[in-house]
Design a protein around this motif. Structure first.
Motif, PDB file in Angstrom:
ATOM      1  N   VAL A 107       0.848  -1.187   0.000  1.00 29.11           N
ATOM      2  CA  VAL A 107       0.000   0.000   0.000  1.00 29.11           C
ATOM      3  C   VAL A 107       0.885   1.238   0.000  1.00 29.11           C
ATOM      4  CG1 VAL A 107      -1.795   1.292   1.199  1.00 29.11           C
ATOM      5  CG2 VAL A 107      -1.831  -1.215   1.226  1.00 29.11           C
ATOM      6  N   GLU A 108       0.762   2.034  -1.047  1.00 23.93           N
ATOM      7  CA  GLU A 108       1.532   3.265  -1.147  1.00 23.93           C
ATOM      8  C   GLU A 108       0.771   4.426  -0.517  1.00 23.93           C
ATOM      9  OE1 GLU A 108       2.120   1.018  -5.136  1.00 23.93           O
ATOM     10  OE2 GLU A 108       0.499   1.507  -3.740  1.00 23.93           O
ATOM     11  N   SER A 109       1.512   5.381  -0.045  1.00 25.52           N
ATOM     12  CA  SER A 109       0.928   6.610   0.484  1.00 25.52           C
ATOM     13  C   SER A 109       1.946   7.733   0.361  1.00 25.52           C
ATOM     14  CB  SER A 109       0.513   6.438   1.952  1.00 25.52           C
ATOM     15  OG  SER A 109       1.639   6.143   2.749  1.00 25.52           O
ATOM     16  N   GLY A 110       1.479   8.957   0.584  1.00 26.86           N
ATOM     17  CA  GLY A 110       2.389  10.093   0.573  1.00 26.86           C
ATOM     18  C   GLY A 110       2.333  10.943  -0.678  1.00 26.86           C
TER      19      GLY A 110
ATOM     20  N   GLY B  11       0.575  13.430  -3.609  1.00 26.25           N
ATOM     21  CA  GLY B  11      -0.205  14.648  -3.475  1.00 26.25           C
ATOM     22  C   GLY B  11       0.196  15.674  -4.505  1.00 26.25           C
TER      23      GLY B  11
ATOM     24  N   LEU C 190       7.261   9.306  -0.416  1.00 30.13           N
ATOM     25  CA  LEU C 190       6.328   8.208  -0.616  1.00 30.13           C
ATOM     26  C   LEU C 190       6.690   7.054   0.316  1.00 30.13           C
ATOM     27  CD1 LEU C 190       6.017   8.116  -4.500  1.00 30.13           C
ATOM     28  CD2 LEU C 190       4.802   9.551  -2.848  1.00 30.13           C
ATOM     29  N   SER C 191       5.660   6.407   0.826  1.00 32.70           N
ATOM     30  CA  SER C 191       5.850   5.242   1.672  1.00 32.70           C
ATOM     31  C   SER C 191       5.137   4.049   1.062  1.00 32.70           C
ATOM     32  CB  SER C 191       5.298   5.499   3.072  1.00 32.70           C
ATOM     33  OG  SER C 191       5.968   6.559   3.714  1.00 32.70           O
ATOM     34  N   CYS C 192       5.697   2.887   1.289  1.00 28.28           N
ATOM     35  CA  CYS C 192       5.086   1.643   0.828  1.00 28.28           C
ATOM     36  C   CYS C 192       5.061   0.695   2.015  1.00 28.28           C
ATOM     37  CB  CYS C 192       5.893   1.060  -0.319  1.00 28.28           C
ATOM     38  SG  CYS C 192       5.364  -0.584  -0.845  1.00 28.28           S
TER      39      CYS C 192
ATOM     40  N   TYR D 285      10.610   3.336   1.160  1.00 23.78           N
ATOM     41  CA  TYR D 285      10.352   4.768   1.012  1.00 23.78           C
ATOM     42  C   TYR D 285      10.982   5.294  -0.279  1.00 23.78           C
ATOM     43  CZ  TYR D 285       9.605   4.155   6.023  1.00 23.78           C
ATOM     44  OH  TYR D 285       9.176   3.705   7.252  1.00 23.78           O
TER      45      TYR D 285
ATOM     46  N   TYR E  57       4.115   3.539  -8.161  1.00 26.59           N
ATOM     47  CA  TYR E  57       3.825   2.206  -7.673  1.00 26.59           C
ATOM     48  C   TYR E  57       5.028   1.599  -6.965  1.00 26.59           C
ATOM     49  CZ  TYR E  57      -0.043   2.444 -11.027  1.00 26.59           C
ATOM     50  OH  TYR E  57      -1.157   2.812 -11.739  1.00 26.59           O
TER      51      TYR E  57
ATOM     52  N   THR F 179       0.010   5.651  -5.951  1.00 24.93           N
ATOM     53  CA  THR F 179      -0.310   6.927  -5.322  1.00 24.93           C
ATOM     54  C   THR F 179       0.014   8.036  -6.314  1.00 24.93           C
ATOM     55  OG1 THR F 179       0.025   8.324  -3.356  1.00 24.93           O
ATOM     56  CG2 THR F 179       1.958   7.152  -4.183  1.00 24.93           C
TER      57      THR F 179
END
Length: 127
Positions: free
Chosen positions: A5-8, A10, A20-22, A80, A95, A121
């Motif tokens: 799951v990626e996040s960060g 924007g 970005l975090s995974c 990251y 991704y 993301t």
């Protein structure tokens, strides 16, 4: 099974930064090569950065060298991507992926060699 799951992602102005975090769950990612890829609208998915299973070897596509840094924390099952000096051309869906190779120093830039992928993301850079 591995879930990534990626996040960060924007919206950021040109010259700005994002991290970005995974997050991996299920089977651990320890000792597996991990990569970041991106896909811009109307373009094929492309390699961005990779880190070996040991964390000792990394590689980047030429356009992000000196600006992006990939890292991993196997204790937390995290990967990251620190992105600095962002440019409008960095706009894409990013991704995270796990290679199908469990090796300390191997790296791969080929998407077909990765067997698990996150949902992506979105990163948007305004000029």
């Amino acid at each position: 099974q591995v879930q990534l799951v990626e996040s960060g992602g924007g919206l950021v102005q040109a010259g700005g930064s994002l991290r970005l975090s995974c997050a991996a769950s299920g089977r651990v990612i320890k000792f597996y090569t991990m990569g970041w890829f991106r896909q811009a609208p109307g373009k094929e998915r492309e390699f961005v950065a990779v880190i070996s299973g040991s964390g000792l070897r990394t590689a980047y596509t030429d356009s992000v060298k000196g600006r992006f840094t990939i890292s991993r924390d196997d204790a937390k099952n995290m990967v990251y991507l620190q992105m600095n000096s962002l440019r409008p051309e960095d706009r894409a869906v990013y991704y995270c992926a796990r290679d199908d190779v469990r090796a300390l120093m191997a790296i791969s830039t080929t998407p077909s060699e990765y067997d698990y992928w996150g949902q992506g993301t979105q990163v948007t850079v305004s000029s």
